[in-house]
Design an enzyme around this catalytic site. Structure first.
Site: not given
Length: 246
Positions: A145, A158
């Protein structure tokens, strides 16, 4: 792409980016293991679409946090279908939290996200490596990501877990060379169910996008196939974020 049918495993393969990658690989002639943990209905829908298009696929319920379950799944796919060429580590989870609110982060959030997003990818690579080594052109692709590059995302746990996955990519590239290439694709915002109900937060996190668009899962799948085939690349983190970080 191979002249004879070979096999690919896609974790989190029933929804979003994983679904798009599973479909793209099947259209290239691969037998695809569509791995899911909770999204059985979505995985079965993906399987049906692949089969309707004349492809070969099977869905497998496997929690990537469970090392023994992962080993059993990979062994079954490799033994039933033959040459394993690609592993795509796409399975991931997140928590949507106010980014600056450190008090909202509980220990169990760290444990849950690391177990899936980092250890889960390692479990799959560990189980698949002996089979991948037997197949020329084998590759592992981790779906990271842009949050792992910028440190800014849906939550601190995250973003940190994705940064760890990017680091794992480099370590695996060294450990598995020269037989297996290992790369990572780091998307920016993608139109998936993750952002349902959080669209305003997505726009805030992405800032100003030079291309003035949000990626689709199909965009990311196209780039994923490019990385899987890139014979001169290993240990690389490729950003696909519409100019977000330029």
């Amino acid at each position: 792409m191979p002249n004879q049918q070979q096999t690919a495993i896609v974790t989190g393969g029933g929804t979003g980016i994983g679904r798009a990658i599973s479909l793209a690989l099947a259209r290239r002639g691969f037998a695809v293991g569509v791995i899911y943990a909770r999204s059985q209905t979505d995985a079965e829908d993906t399987l049906r679409q692949i089969e309707q298009e004349g492809g070969t696929a099977r869905s497998f319920a496997t929690d990537v946090r469970d090392r023994q379950a992962v080993q059993a799944m990979v062994r079954q796919i490799a033994e039933d279908w033959g040459p394993l060429r690609y592993l795509v580590n796409n399975a991931a989870i997140t928590r949507q939290l106010p980014f600056a609110d450190l008090g909202a982060i509980e220990d169990e959030m760290w444990e849950e996200l690391y177990a899936t997003n980092v250890k889960g990818a390692f479990h799959c690579a560990q189980a698949a490596a002996p089979y991948l080594r037997q197949t020329p052109g084998a590759a592992i692709l981790n779906i990271g990501s842009i949050a792992g590059e910028t440190g800014y995302g849906s939550s601190i746990p995250y973003a940190t877990s994705k940064a760890a996955l990017h680091g794992l990519t480099r370590s695996l590239a060294r450990a598995l060379a020269p037989e297996i290439r290992v790369n990572c694709l780091a998307p920016g915002a993608v139109e998936t169910r993750w952002w349902a109900g959080h669209e305003d937060n997505m726009r805030r996190l992405t800032g100003s996008l030079l291309l003035q668009r949000i990626s689709t899962p199909e965009d990311i799948a196209e780039t994923a196939l490019m990385l899987l085939e890139a014979r001169s690349m290993t240990g690389q983190i490729l950003r696909a974020e519409n100019g977000q970080t330029l």
